[in-house]
Write a protein that holds these residues in place. Sequence first.
Motif, PDB file in Angstrom:
ATOM      1  N   GLY A  55      35.836  59.417 -64.824  1.00  0.00           N
ATOM      2  CA  GLY A  55      35.567  59.295 -66.252  1.00  0.00           C
ATOM      3  C   GLY A  55      34.729  60.451 -66.756  1.00  0.00           C
ATOM      4  N   ALA A  56      33.727  60.849 -65.954  1.00  0.00           N
ATOM      5  CA  ALA A  56      32.910  62.001 -66.325  1.00  0.00           C
ATOM      6  C   ALA A  56      33.774  63.259 -66.387  1.00  0.00           C
ATOM      7  CB  ALA A  56      31.779  62.184 -65.320  1.00  0.00           C
ATOM      8  N   LEU A  57      34.692  63.401 -65.431  1.00  0.00           N
ATOM      9  CA  LEU A  57      35.564  64.581 -65.404  1.00  0.00           C
ATOM     10  C   LEU A  57      36.482  64.613 -66.613  1.00  0.00           C
ATOM     11  CD1 LEU A  57      36.706  67.098 -64.118  1.00  0.00           C
ATOM     12  CD2 LEU A  57      38.100  65.640 -62.604  1.00  0.00           C
ATOM     13  N   VAL A  58      36.963  63.465 -67.038  1.00  0.00           N
ATOM     14  CA  VAL A  58      37.777  63.410 -68.249  1.00  0.00           C
ATOM     15  C   VAL A  58      36.993  63.978 -69.432  1.00  0.00           C
ATOM     16  CG1 VAL A  58      38.682  61.799 -69.974  1.00  0.00           C
ATOM     17  CG2 VAL A  58      39.332  61.546 -67.572  1.00  0.00           C
ATOM     18  N   GLY A  76      29.715  57.477 -68.412  1.00  0.00           N
ATOM     19  CA  GLY A  76      29.474  57.929 -69.768  1.00  0.00           C
ATOM     20  C   GLY A  76      30.236  59.217 -69.990  1.00  0.00           C
ATOM     21  N   LEU A  77      29.830  59.956 -70.995  1.00  0.00           N
ATOM     22  CA  LEU A  77      30.519  61.206 -71.316  1.00  0.00           C
ATOM     23  C   LEU A  77      29.821  62.374 -70.630  1.00  0.00           C
ATOM     24  CD1 LEU A  77      31.312  60.618 -75.091  1.00  0.00           C
ATOM     25  CD2 LEU A  77      32.793  60.262 -73.105  1.00  0.00           C
ATOM     26  N   GLY A  78      29.910  62.399 -69.304  1.00  0.00           N
ATOM     27  CA  GLY A  78      29.314  63.496 -68.562  1.00  0.00           C
ATOM     28  C   GLY A  78      28.639  63.051 -67.292  1.00  0.00           C
ATOM     29  N   PRO A 128      29.021  66.342 -72.105  1.00  0.00           N
ATOM     30  CA  PRO A 128      29.392  66.516 -73.511  1.00  0.00           C
ATOM     31  C   PRO A 128      28.665  65.591 -74.473  1.00  0.00           C
ATOM     32  CG  PRO A 128      31.338  66.573 -72.116  1.00  0.00           C
ATOM     33  CD  PRO A 128      30.184  66.151 -71.235  1.00  0.00           C
ATOM     34  N   ALA A 129      28.157  64.464 -73.978  1.00  0.00           N
ATOM     35  CA  ALA A 129      27.429  63.534 -74.858  1.00  0.00           C
ATOM     36  C   ALA A 129      26.242  64.191 -75.529  1.00  0.00           C
ATOM     37  CB  ALA A 129      26.957  62.317 -74.058  1.00  0.00           C
ATOM     38  N   TYR A 167      25.572  54.751 -74.242  1.00  0.00           N
ATOM     39  CA  TYR A 167      25.067  55.932 -74.950  1.00  0.00           C
ATOM     40  C   TYR A 167      26.232  56.811 -75.412  1.00  0.00           C
ATOM     41  CZ  TYR A 167      22.502  60.274 -75.860  1.00  0.00           C
ATOM     42  OH  TYR A 167      21.979  61.419 -76.442  1.00  0.00           O
ATOM     43  N   GLY A 168      27.200  57.033 -74.539  1.00  0.00           N
ATOM     44  CA  GLY A 168      28.356  57.835 -74.917  1.00  0.00           C
ATOM     45  C   GLY A 168      29.114  57.223 -76.075  1.00  0.00           C
ATOM     46  N   HIS A 169      29.285  55.908 -76.043  1.00  0.00           N
ATOM     47  CA  HIS A 169      29.953  55.195 -77.138  1.00  0.00           C
ATOM     48  C   HIS A 169      29.207  55.396 -78.452  1.00  0.00           C
ATOM     49  CE1 HIS A 169      31.627  51.913 -79.486  1.00  0.00           C
ATOM     50  NE2 HIS A 169      30.457  51.311 -79.512  1.00  0.00           N
TER      51      HIS A 169
END
Length: 352
Positions: free
Chosen positions: A203-206, A230-232, A273-274, A302-304
């Motif tokens: 998911g982080a890699l995405v 999350g986003l990263g 990226p977050a 947090y990413g959301h």
Amino acid sequence: MKTFRLAALLAACTMLPAMAQRQVTVDAAGTAHVREATIELSNVLSPASQDIIRRSRPTEGPGAARPPETTDMAELRKAMNAALQPNVQHMRDVFPVDVEETTLNGISVAIITPKGGVPEANRNRVMINAPGGGFRTGIRANGLLISIPVAAVGRFKVISLLYRQGPEYRFPAATEDFTKVYQAVLKDYKPANIGLVGCSAGGALVAQSVASFQKAGLPAPGVIGVYCAGLGARFMEGDSAVFAGLATGANIAMPPGPSYLDNVSVDDPAVTPANNLAVLAKFPPTIFATGTRDFAMSSAAYGHRRLLKAGVASELLIYDGLGHGFMTNPDYPEARDLYEIAAKFYDRYLGR
């Protein structure tokens, strides 16, 4: 009756400080020290899932057996992949699919399609999956355990890749490999018709790859799914990083030794990226899935929230009482719930 209820409520509230004093103290730094506390299975969790947790040990995340330390990472990954084959077969028994091993742009991939083929309505759509494994043990089995239900329930073609990881390689090797696969897929599919999905490090890699596409001038995909991440790269931060360990009794520290993320700053938007709203504003609609006993729950939440702040459509699914990677087990009713909700989300936002 109202007076009685109010009096009972006030009486209960006056008991709380005394109870808390016996179990919790908070020091001057704001750190809570918990004593003599118990965490029972969530009563929101389905009875079937409660039974699974009572009788089994997870294969992923907190509570799972830690992989042995070895300098022969190829052998370790091979052994872990072999050990998970019964899990993969069980997933295929529940969700029949066809799996083809091949390469795309020099990268090893598996093509997963629903048994009976992709329906005409999804003929021009595809999902790309990156397996999890802490950027260390991202193996085919991990990818299949996420990709199979995506393919079977959503009736999509799914491409699951293998990528370079640590300790042999460093960031951004995995992003470069993901980008090669994405570029190959772009030759046959419109970007709006391509979805990305990954669990944990996947998911982080995405998220890292979507940020990288921007820098490379590549078009954004149509939708992404981020499971147990999350986003990263900020996995084990926030309250959930502590609570997951308390609730599962597991040591969730990363293994010692060289890391894929050595010598990079996790604050760099290319890594996390977050941290950058301008980058997030160009992200596609995103669905997050996590559990209250997942050490990455705080990162997912947090990413959301950051995506919403950046004006991007985002949904967050939090499954009470479940931990990291729960969606790799189709016997959890909550996992099946996720498969269905995520399939509808992908169908809503993917182009045709």
